[in-house]
Design a protein around this motif. Structure first.
Motif, PDB file in Angstrom:
ATOM      1  N   GLN A 189      46.545  74.171  64.731  1.00 45.62           N
ATOM      2  CA  GLN A 189      45.388  73.282  64.787  1.00 45.62           C
ATOM      3  C   GLN A 189      44.204  74.102  65.284  1.00 45.62           C
ATOM      4  OE1 GLN A 189      45.725  69.794  63.857  1.00 45.62           O
ATOM      5  NE2 GLN A 189      47.545  70.849  63.066  1.00 45.62           N
ATOM      6  N   LEU A 190      43.169  74.205  64.471  1.00 43.62           N
ATOM      7  CA  LEU A 190      41.965  74.957  64.818  1.00 43.62           C
ATOM      8  C   LEU A 190      40.859  73.979  65.167  1.00 43.62           C
ATOM      9  CD1 LEU A 190      40.192  77.517  64.970  1.00 43.62           C
ATOM     10  CD2 LEU A 190      39.836  77.278  62.495  1.00 43.62           C
ATOM     11  N   TYR A 191      40.294  74.143  66.353  1.00 46.57           N
ATOM     12  CA  TYR A 191      39.195  73.294  66.819  1.00 46.57           C
ATOM     13  C   TYR A 191      37.978  74.190  66.989  1.00 46.57           C
ATOM     14  CZ  TYR A 191      43.098  70.212  67.692  1.00 46.57           C
ATOM     15  OH  TYR A 191      44.230  69.437  67.539  1.00 46.57           O
ATOM     16  N   SER A 192      36.953  73.967  66.170  1.00 46.60           N
ATOM     17  CA  SER A 192      35.835  74.906  66.159  1.00 46.60           C
ATOM     18  C   SER A 192      34.600  74.287  65.530  1.00 46.60           C
ATOM     19  CB  SER A 192      36.257  76.177  65.407  1.00 46.60           C
ATOM     20  OG  SER A 192      35.317  77.195  65.594  1.00 46.60           O
ATOM     21  N   LEU A 193      33.641  75.147  65.293  1.00 46.46           N
ATOM     22  CA  LEU A 193      32.383  74.818  64.646  1.00 46.46           C
ATOM     23  C   LEU A 193      32.010  76.046  63.822  1.00 46.46           C
ATOM     24  CD1 LEU A 193      30.037  72.670  64.608  1.00 46.46           C
ATOM     25  CD2 LEU A 193      29.025  73.950  66.477  1.00 46.46           C
ATOM     26  N   ALA A 194      31.131  75.908  62.868  1.00 51.32           N
ATOM     27  CA  ALA A 194      30.774  77.027  61.990  1.00 51.32           C
ATOM     28  C   ALA A 194      29.819  78.006  62.670  1.00 51.32           C
ATOM     29  CB  ALA A 194      30.180  76.502  60.698  1.00 51.32           C
ATOM     30  N   THR A 195      30.157  78.395  63.889  1.00 44.24           N
ATOM     31  CA  THR A 195      29.421  79.435  64.588  1.00 44.24           C
ATOM     32  C   THR A 195      29.984  80.786  64.128  1.00 44.24           C
ATOM     33  OG1 THR A 195      30.999  79.453  66.413  1.00 44.24           O
ATOM     34  CG2 THR A 195      29.100  77.960  66.620  1.00 44.24           C
ATOM     35  N   PRO A 196      29.356  81.900  64.458  1.00 40.39           N
ATOM     36  CA  PRO A 196      29.930  83.185  64.054  1.00 40.39           C
ATOM     37  C   PRO A 196      31.369  83.384  64.526  1.00 40.39           C
ATOM     38  CG  PRO A 196      27.656  83.496  64.713  1.00 40.39           C
ATOM     39  CD  PRO A 196      28.011  82.060  65.033  1.00 40.39           C
ATOM     40  N   ASN A 197      31.671  83.061  65.762  1.00 40.88           N
ATOM     41  CA  ASN A 197      33.044  83.226  66.236  1.00 40.88           C
ATOM     42  C   ASN A 197      33.996  82.248  65.556  1.00 40.88           C
ATOM     43  OD1 ASN A 197      32.448  85.354  67.864  1.00 40.88           O
ATOM     44  ND2 ASN A 197      32.368  84.183  69.749  1.00 40.88           N
ATOM     45  N   TRP A 199      39.409  71.306  62.614  1.00 40.05           N
ATOM     46  CA  TRP A 199      38.730  70.120  63.131  1.00 40.05           C
ATOM     47  C   TRP A 199      37.400  70.521  63.757  1.00 40.05           C
ATOM     48  CZ3 TRP A 199      41.168  65.930  61.541  1.00 40.05           C
ATOM     49  CH2 TRP A 199      42.533  66.011  61.287  1.00 40.05           C
ATOM     50  N   LEU A 200      36.393  69.721  63.500  1.00 41.18           N
ATOM     51  CA  LEU A 200      35.052  69.972  64.017  1.00 41.18           C
ATOM     52  C   LEU A 200      34.965  69.614  65.499  1.00 41.18           C
ATOM     53  CD1 LEU A 200      32.020  70.610  63.536  1.00 41.18           C
ATOM     54  CD2 LEU A 200      31.738  68.170  63.044  1.00 41.18           C
ATOM     55  N   ILE A 201      34.464  70.529  66.281  1.00 37.78           N
ATOM     56  CA  ILE A 201      34.110  70.298  67.677  1.00 37.78           C
ATOM     57  C   ILE A 201      32.600  70.459  67.747  1.00 37.78           C
ATOM     58  CG2 ILE A 201      34.338  71.092  70.057  1.00 37.78           C
ATOM     59  CD1 ILE A 201      36.864  69.771  68.954  1.00 37.78           C
ATOM     60  N   ASP A 202      31.899  69.364  67.858  1.00 32.38           N
ATOM     61  CA  ASP A 202      30.437  69.377  67.846  1.00 32.38           C
ATOM     62  C   ASP A 202      29.930  69.667  69.265  1.00 32.38           C
ATOM     63  OD1 ASP A 202      27.711  68.957  67.652  1.00 32.38           O
ATOM     64  OD2 ASP A 202      27.924  67.227  66.319  1.00 32.38           O
ATOM     65  N   ILE A 203      29.569  70.919  69.503  1.00 28.05           N
ATOM     66  CA  ILE A 203      29.125  71.305  70.848  1.00 28.05           C
ATOM     67  C   ILE A 203      27.783  70.684  71.199  1.00 28.05           C
ATOM     68  CG2 ILE A 203      30.492  73.416  70.896  1.00 28.05           C
ATOM     69  CD1 ILE A 203      27.990  75.002  70.187  1.00 28.05           C
ATOM     70  N   LYS A 235      35.217  76.355  75.571  1.00 34.27           N
ATOM     71  CA  LYS A 235      34.525  77.219  74.605  1.00 34.27           C
ATOM     72  C   LYS A 235      35.215  77.111  73.248  1.00 34.27           C
ATOM     73  CE  LYS A 235      32.008  79.252  77.813  1.00 34.27           C
ATOM     74  NZ  LYS A 235      30.652  78.840  78.006  1.00 34.27           N
ATOM     75  N   ILE A 236      34.420  77.180  72.191  1.00 31.44           N
ATOM     76  CA  ILE A 236      34.987  77.220  70.851  1.00 31.44           C
ATOM     77  C   ILE A 236      34.960  78.658  70.354  1.00 31.44           C
ATOM     78  CG2 ILE A 236      34.356  74.858  70.261  1.00 31.44           C
ATOM     79  CD1 ILE A 236      32.009  76.111  68.652  1.00 31.44           C
ATOM     80  N   PRO A 237      35.842  79.021  69.475  1.00 29.34           N
ATOM     81  CA  PRO A 237      36.931  78.262  68.890  1.00 29.34           C
ATOM     82  C   PRO A 237      38.156  78.226  69.803  1.00 29.34           C
ATOM     83  CG  PRO A 237      36.907  80.459  67.959  1.00 29.34           C
ATOM     84  CD  PRO A 237      35.726  80.367  68.899  1.00 29.34           C
ATOM     85  N   ALA A 238      39.028  77.271  69.527  1.00 29.31           N
ATOM     86  CA  ALA A 238      40.309  77.183  70.225  1.00 29.31           C
ATOM     87  C   ALA A 238      41.355  76.777  69.199  1.00 29.31           C
ATOM     88  CB  ALA A 238      40.242  76.164  71.356  1.00 29.31           C
ATOM     89  N   MET A 239      42.572  77.275  69.401  1.00 30.95           N
ATOM     90  CA  MET A 239      43.628  76.986  68.457  1.00 30.95           C
ATOM     91  C   MET A 239      44.895  76.643  69.225  1.00 30.95           C
ATOM     92  SD  MET A 239      44.636  79.146  65.045  1.00 30.95           S
ATOM     93  CE  MET A 239      44.831  80.674  65.907  1.00 30.95           C
ATOM     94  N   LEU A 240      45.663  75.714  68.683  1.00 26.53           N
ATOM     95  CA  LEU A 240      46.914  75.292  69.289  1.00 26.53           C
ATOM     96  C   LEU A 240      48.019  75.423  68.259  1.00 26.53           C
ATOM     97  CD1 LEU A 240      48.577  73.859  71.533  1.00 26.53           C
ATOM     98  CD2 LEU A 240      47.868  71.699  70.491  1.00 26.53           C
ATOM     99  N   ASP A 241      49.100  76.115  68.625  1.00 24.26           N
ATOM    100  CA  ASP A 241      50.302  76.175  67.806  1.00 24.26           C
ATOM    101  C   ASP A 241      51.233  75.092  68.332  1.00 24.26           C
ATOM    102  OD1 ASP A 241      52.721  76.643  66.553  1.00 24.26           O
ATOM    103  OD2 ASP A 241      52.675  78.809  66.881  1.00 24.26           O
TER     104      ASP A 241
END
Length: 115
Positions: A46-54, A77-81, A99-105
């Motif tokens: 599960q990837l929780y992020s935003l379309a930032t460079p990282n 999944w979108l995390i709207d900072i 902080k984004i991005p974060a991922m959970l296995d």
């Protein structure tokens, strides 16, 4: 020589915001500011992020792994900072640094995040 009589406070307080549209993204506090569960999809990653460079780097990495034949299926999944989603209780459980991005296995319970 520096003044050695100064003692840091036992508890830090945030006197005032620094101003600007993104001033609230980094706060000198820890922990969630509101309750909010994270969405969960069908894949183990599960990837929780935003379309930032990282955030884009992680997505590119996962897509390259898939293209090379590695089992790296994921749900993104979108995390709207801008709305403070990174301070929700579910996200803070994945990344206590908010902080984004974060991922959970979900298979192993492993959390991967920027510190």
């Amino acid at each position: 020589m520096a003044d050695t009589d100064w003692t840091p406070p036992r508890v830090w307080t945030w006197e005032q915001p620094s101003g600007g549209a993104f001033a609230s993204l980094n706060r000198p506090i820890a922990g969630p500011t509101h309750d909010k569960d994270l969405p969960v999809g069908q894949h183990p990653l599960q990837l929780y992020s935003l379309a930032t460079p990282n955030g884009q780097k992680v997505t590119i990495l996962l897509e390259e792994l898939l293209e090379a034949g590695h089992p790296a299926e994921y749900d993104a999944w979108l995390i709207d900072i801008g709305k403070g989603d990174q301070f929700g209780s579910g996200f803070v459980d994945v990344n206590p640094n908010s902080k984004i991005p974060a991922m959970l296995d979900r298979d192993s319970g492993t959390r991967i995040f920027e510190s």
